[in-house]
Design an enzyme around this catalytic site. Structure first.
Site, PDB file in Angstrom:
ATOM      1  N   LYS A   9       0.862  -1.199   0.000  1.00 29.34           N
ATOM      2  CA  LYS A   9       0.000   0.000   0.000  1.00 29.34           C
ATOM      3  C   LYS A   9       0.889   1.236   0.000  1.00 29.34           C
ATOM      4  O   LYS A   9       2.067   1.169   0.358  1.00 29.34           O
ATOM      5  CB  LYS A   9      -0.932   0.055   1.233  1.00 29.34           C
ATOM      6  CG  LYS A   9      -0.217   0.099   2.609  1.00 29.34           C
ATOM      7  CD  LYS A   9       0.277   1.453   3.062  1.00 29.34           C
ATOM      8  CE  LYS A   9       0.980   1.348   4.403  1.00 29.34           C
ATOM      9  NZ  LYS A   9       1.896   2.505   4.660  1.00 29.34           N
ATOM     10  N   ALA A  98      11.107  -4.350   3.150  1.00 28.28           N
ATOM     11  CA  ALA A  98      10.773  -4.062   4.549  1.00 28.28           C
ATOM     12  C   ALA A  98      11.278  -2.666   4.915  1.00 28.28           C
ATOM     13  O   ALA A  98      12.094  -2.082   4.210  1.00 28.28           O
ATOM     14  CB  ALA A  98      11.416  -5.097   5.463  1.00 28.28           C
ATOM     15  N   PHE A  99      10.749  -2.137   6.006  1.00 27.05           N
ATOM     16  CA  PHE A  99      11.109  -0.787   6.480  1.00 27.05           C
ATOM     17  C   PHE A  99      10.865   0.242   5.378  1.00 27.05           C
ATOM     18  O   PHE A  99      11.629   1.197   5.226  1.00 27.05           O
ATOM     19  CB  PHE A  99      12.598  -0.706   6.842  1.00 27.05           C
ATOM     20  CG  PHE A  99      12.998  -1.526   8.014  1.00 27.05           C
ATOM     21  CD1 PHE A  99      13.703  -2.713   7.824  1.00 27.05           C
ATOM     22  CD2 PHE A  99      12.682  -1.121   9.296  1.00 27.05           C
ATOM     23  CE1 PHE A  99      14.094  -3.480   8.915  1.00 27.05           C
ATOM     24  CE2 PHE A  99      13.085  -1.890  10.387  1.00 27.05           C
ATOM     25  CZ  PHE A  99      13.793  -3.075  10.197  1.00 27.05           C
ATOM     26  N   GLY A 101       7.640   1.595   4.381  1.00 33.16           N
ATOM     27  CA  GLY A 101       6.415   2.399   4.390  1.00 33.16           C
ATOM     28  C   GLY A 101       5.375   1.868   3.427  1.00 33.16           C
ATOM     29  O   GLY A 101       4.440   2.563   3.033  1.00 33.16           O
ATOM     30  N   GLY A 103       3.843  -1.229   4.000  1.00 37.60           N
ATOM     31  CA  GLY A 103       2.955  -2.132   4.728  1.00 37.60           C
ATOM     32  C   GLY A 103       3.249  -3.604   4.566  1.00 37.60           C
ATOM     33  O   GLY A 103       2.368  -4.449   4.767  1.00 37.60           O
ATOM     34  N   GLY A 105       4.890  -6.050   6.265  1.00 34.88           N
ATOM     35  CA  GLY A 105       4.593  -6.976   7.351  1.00 34.88           C
ATOM     36  C   GLY A 105       3.113  -6.998   7.674  1.00 34.88           C
ATOM     37  O   GLY A 105       2.537  -8.053   7.930  1.00 34.88           O
ATOM     38  N   SER A 106       2.471  -5.828   7.589  1.00 28.95           N
ATOM     39  CA  SER A 106       1.031  -5.744   7.916  1.00 28.95           C
ATOM     40  C   SER A 106       0.199  -6.511   6.903  1.00 28.95           C
ATOM     41  O   SER A 106      -0.759  -7.191   7.253  1.00 28.95           O
ATOM     42  CB  SER A 106       0.607  -4.268   7.932  1.00 28.95           C
ATOM     43  OG  SER A 106       1.433  -3.544   8.822  1.00 28.95           O
ATOM     44  N   ASP A 139      -1.543  -0.971  10.607  1.00 37.42           N
ATOM     45  CA  ASP A 139      -1.875  -1.039   9.178  1.00 37.42           C
ATOM     46  C   ASP A 139      -2.619  -2.310   8.803  1.00 37.42           C
ATOM     47  O   ASP A 139      -3.105  -2.440   7.674  1.00 37.42           O
ATOM     48  CB  ASP A 139      -0.594  -0.974   8.337  1.00 37.42           C
ATOM     49  CG  ASP A 139      -0.061   0.450   8.212  1.00 37.42           C
ATOM     50  OD1 ASP A 139       1.071   0.617   7.758  1.00 37.42           O
ATOM     51  OD2 ASP A 139      -0.809   1.384   8.585  1.00 37.42           O
TER      52      ASP A 139
HETATM   53  C1  LIG Z   1       3.082   4.886   9.248  1.00 39.37           C
HETATM   54  C2  LIG Z   1       1.981   3.946   8.908  1.00 39.37           C
HETATM   55  O1  LIG Z   1       2.518   2.775   8.344  1.00 39.37           O
HETATM   56  C3  LIG Z   1       1.044   4.600   7.898  1.00 39.37           C
HETATM   57  O2  LIG Z   1       0.293   3.664   7.233  1.00 39.37           O
HETATM   58  C4  LIG Z   1       1.198   3.547  10.165  1.00 39.37           C
HETATM   59  O3  LIG Z   1       0.689   4.667  10.838  1.00 39.37           O
HETATM   60  C5  LIG Z   1       2.086   2.743  11.124  1.00 39.37           C
HETATM   61  O4  LIG Z   1       1.631   1.413  11.004  1.00 39.37           O
HETATM   62  P1  LIG Z   1       2.522   0.217  11.577  1.00 39.37           P
HETATM   63  O5  LIG Z   1       3.903   0.270  10.998  1.00 39.37           O
HETATM   64  O6  LIG Z   1       1.711  -1.024  11.428  1.00 39.37           O
HETATM   65  O7  LIG Z   1       2.642   0.657  13.102  1.00 39.37           O
HETATM   66  P2  LIG Z   1       2.698  -0.287  14.364  1.00 39.37           P
HETATM   67  O8  LIG Z   1       3.675  -1.403  14.099  1.00 39.37           O
HETATM   68  O9  LIG Z   1       1.325  -0.588  14.805  1.00 39.37           O
HETATM   69  O10 LIG Z   1       3.326   0.767  15.409  1.00 39.37           O
HETATM   70  C6  LIG Z   1       4.694   1.080  15.331  1.00 39.37           C
HETATM   71  C7  LIG Z   1       4.905   2.338  16.161  1.00 39.37           C
HETATM   72  O11 LIG Z   1       4.508   3.476  15.367  1.00 39.37           O
HETATM   73  C8  LIG Z   1       3.886   4.466  16.193  1.00 39.37           C
HETATM   74  N1  LIG Z   1       2.518   4.692  15.696  1.00 39.37           N
HETATM   75  C9  LIG Z   1       1.936   3.814  14.829  1.00 39.37           C
HETATM   76  C10 LIG Z   1       0.661   4.090  14.356  1.00 39.37           C
HETATM   77  C11 LIG Z   1       0.009   5.262  14.801  1.00 39.37           C
HETATM   78  N2  LIG Z   1      -1.236   5.576  14.358  1.00 39.37           N
HETATM   79  N3  LIG Z   1       0.611   6.108  15.685  1.00 39.37           N
HETATM   80  C12 LIG Z   1       1.864   5.846  16.133  1.00 39.37           C
HETATM   81  O12 LIG Z   1       2.426   6.629  16.928  1.00 39.37           O
HETATM   82  C13 LIG Z   1       3.921   3.917  17.612  1.00 39.37           C
HETATM   83  O13 LIG Z   1       5.111   4.396  18.222  1.00 39.37           O
HETATM   84  C14 LIG Z   1       4.036   2.416  17.397  1.00 39.37           C
HETATM   85  O14 LIG Z   1       4.661   1.764  18.486  1.00 39.37           O
HETATM   86  N1  LIG Z   2       6.116 -10.517   7.493  1.00 35.47           N
HETATM   87  C1  LIG Z   2       7.018  -9.517   7.560  1.00 35.47           C
HETATM   88  N2  LIG Z   2       7.425  -8.888   6.422  1.00 35.47           N
HETATM   89  C2  LIG Z   2       8.308  -7.853   6.499  1.00 35.47           C
HETATM   90  N3  LIG Z   2       8.852  -7.377   7.649  1.00 35.47           N
HETATM   91  C3  LIG Z   2       8.471  -7.988   8.790  1.00 35.47           C
HETATM   92  C4  LIG Z   2       7.545  -9.069   8.799  1.00 35.47           C
HETATM   93  N4  LIG Z   2       7.355  -9.456  10.085  1.00 35.47           N
HETATM   94  C5  LIG Z   2       8.115  -8.665  10.844  1.00 35.47           C
HETATM   95  N5  LIG Z   2       8.808  -7.796  10.099  1.00 35.47           N
HETATM   96  C6  LIG Z   2       9.715  -6.781  10.659  1.00 35.47           C
HETATM   97  O1  LIG Z   2       8.971  -5.540  10.692  1.00 35.47           O
HETATM   98  C7  LIG Z   2       9.814  -4.460  10.319  1.00 35.47           C
HETATM   99  C8  LIG Z   2       9.362  -3.876   8.977  1.00 35.47           C
HETATM  100  O2  LIG Z   2       7.967  -4.117   8.844  1.00 35.47           O
HETATM  101  P1  LIG Z   2       7.230  -3.587   7.540  1.00 35.47           P
HETATM  102  O3  LIG Z   2       7.912  -4.118   6.336  1.00 35.47           O
HETATM  103  O4  LIG Z   2       5.777  -3.804   7.688  1.00 35.47           O
HETATM  104  O5  LIG Z   2       7.510  -2.053   7.715  1.00 35.47           O
HETATM  105  P2  LIG Z   2       7.161  -0.994   6.668  1.00 35.47           P
HETATM  106  O6  LIG Z   2       7.580  -1.429   5.307  1.00 35.47           O
HETATM  107  O7  LIG Z   2       7.762   0.240   7.199  1.00 35.47           O
HETATM  108  O8  LIG Z   2       5.592  -0.937   6.665  1.00 35.47           O
HETATM  109  P3  LIG Z   2       4.678   0.247   7.164  1.00 35.47           P
HETATM  110  O9  LIG Z   2       4.027   0.781   5.957  1.00 35.47           O
HETATM  111  O10 LIG Z   2       3.764  -0.473   8.108  1.00 35.47           O
HETATM  112  O11 LIG Z   2       5.558   1.250   7.882  1.00 35.47           O
HETATM  113  C9  LIG Z   2      11.200  -5.060  10.207  1.00 35.47           C
HETATM  114  O12 LIG Z   2      11.782  -5.023  11.504  1.00 35.47           O
HETATM  115  C10 LIG Z   2      10.927  -6.489   9.820  1.00 35.47           C
HETATM  116  O13 LIG Z   2      11.989  -7.343  10.171  1.00 35.47           O
END
Ligand SMILES: C[C@](O)(CO)[C@H](O)COP(=O)(O)OP(=O)(O)OC[C@H]1O[C@@H](n2ccc(N)nc2=O)[C@H](O)[C@@H]1O
Ligand SMILES: Nc1ncnc2c1ncn2[C@@H]1O[C@H](COP(=O)(O)OP(=O)(O)OP(=O)(O)O)[C@@H](O)[C@H]1O
Length: 258
Positions: A9, A98-99, A101, A103, A105-106, A139
């Site tokens: 996403k 990963a990391f 933005g 989504g 893992g979500s 997410d």
């Molecule tokens: C940045 C976004 O990815 C936008 O879609 C989301 O708001 C964050 O979603 P996400 O990565 O699934 O976040 P989570 O793993 O639930 O939370 C990670 C950390 O991000 C911060 N967090 C997350 C979501 C939110 N609405 N407010 C927050 O302050 C909190 O410190 C939380 O401990």
């Molecule tokens: N199924 C998974 N796929 C990817 N990363 C994962 C998963 N499970 C746990 N993680 C951990 O979660 C962190 C990154 O998660 P993710 O990839 O959802 O972050 P993101 O891309 O920043 O997504 P978001 O849009 O939620 O910020 C890393 O520390 C990764 O090792």
């Protein structure tokens, strides 16, 4: 075994509307990026324990799929679920960085919940599954509902479909690992602002194509400036006409119509 897609996403916009304890309340347009997805499937196994087969930078216990399993087991007490994960592992062909933005893992966690619900005929409706997913991450509910475009609010648990043709999007992910909690913390410390009531309707009711033609990357995503202040190297990767997704590091832009 049937393969299930876990799409990425982007956040067309992400505006902070308030605080809820350590979390932040948001108003954000989530849009699915269909062509960028992980692939998940069950496979029979002999070995003991919960097995996830895929390229991850985390342990099984830290994996969002395992967290989704624990949340589903706690919510249902299903012995069939326990038996399924004793006799089968879950394979993940990772394509979502990963990391980033995006989504990743979500989306995996949400897809796993839907796979179990289908294969085990648990009979949970989408709202029940989304509530379980909310325990895994903010997410996850969006991916459980599966709308191509939605207005997401609360801390991510309120998901309202937005009726529009999803855009064809191009994403670019700089090799910078961004910590979502750190970006939200920096926002709270140094960039805090709340979306005004009059601006709320503009964002919530305007279609994504129009918003992207009228907004700067800064206006579209309240987390962009705090992310830049924490990770200055991001600036080298920013290009005019691109937008910042979630807490980063990914940028995206709408593709011109074919
Ligand atoms: C940045 C976004 O990815 C936008 O879609 C989301 O708001 C964050 O979603 P996400 O990565 O699934 O976040 P989570 O793993 O639930 O939370 C990670 C950390 O991000 C911060 N967090 C997350 C979501 C939110 N609405 N407010 C927050 O302050 C909190 O410190 C939380 O401990
Ligand atoms: N199924 C998974 N796929 C990817 N990363 C994962 C998963 N499970 C746990 N993680 C951990 O979660 C962190 C990154 O998660 P993710 O990839 O959802 O972050 P993101 O891309 O920043 O997504 P978001 O849009 O939620 O910020 C890393 O520390 C990764 O090792």
């Amino acid at each position: 075994m049937k393969h299930y897609k876990a799409p990425a996403k982007v956040n067309i916009f992400l505006k902070i509307t308030g605080r809820r304890g350590e979390y932040h309340e948001i108003l954000s347009r989530f849009m699915v990026v269909e062509q960028l997805h992980d692939l998940l499937y069950f496979f029979p196994k002999e070995e003991e324990g919960f097995v996830i087969d895929g390229d991850f930078a985390c342990t099984t216990e830290q994996n969002t799929i395992y967290k989704a399993y624990r949340a589903l087991l706690e919510a249902t007490g299903s012995t069939e679920l326990e038996r399924l994960m004793q006799t089968h592992g879950i394979a993940v062909n990772k394509h979502i960085p990963a990391f980033a933005g995006l989504g990743g893992g979500s989306s995996d966690a949400a897809t796993y919940l839907k796979m179990c619900n289908e294969v085990l005929h648990l009979g949970l409706d989408v709202g029940e599954l989304a509530a379980i997913g909310a325990k895994v991450g903010a997410d996850v509910p969006f991916f459980v509902y599966g709308y191509p475009s939605a207005n997401v609010s609360g801390i991510g648990e309120i998901v309202e479909p937005f009726d529009e043709v999803p855009l064809q999007l191009e994403t670019r992910t700089p090799p910078i690992e961004i910590s979502t909690p750190a970006v939200y913390r920096r926002f709270r410390e140094s960039f805090y602002k709340e979306l005004s009531a009059e601006a709320h309707d503009y964002y919530a009711q305007t279609d994504s194509k129009t918003l992207l033609s009228e907004l700067s990357a800064d206006d579209a995503n309240d987390l962009f400036e705090p992310a830049l202040s924490l990770y200055p190297e991001l600036k080298e990767h920013f290009r005019h006409g691109w937008f910042f997704s979630g807490s980063g590091s990914s940028f995206f832009r709408p593709l011109p119509p074919a």
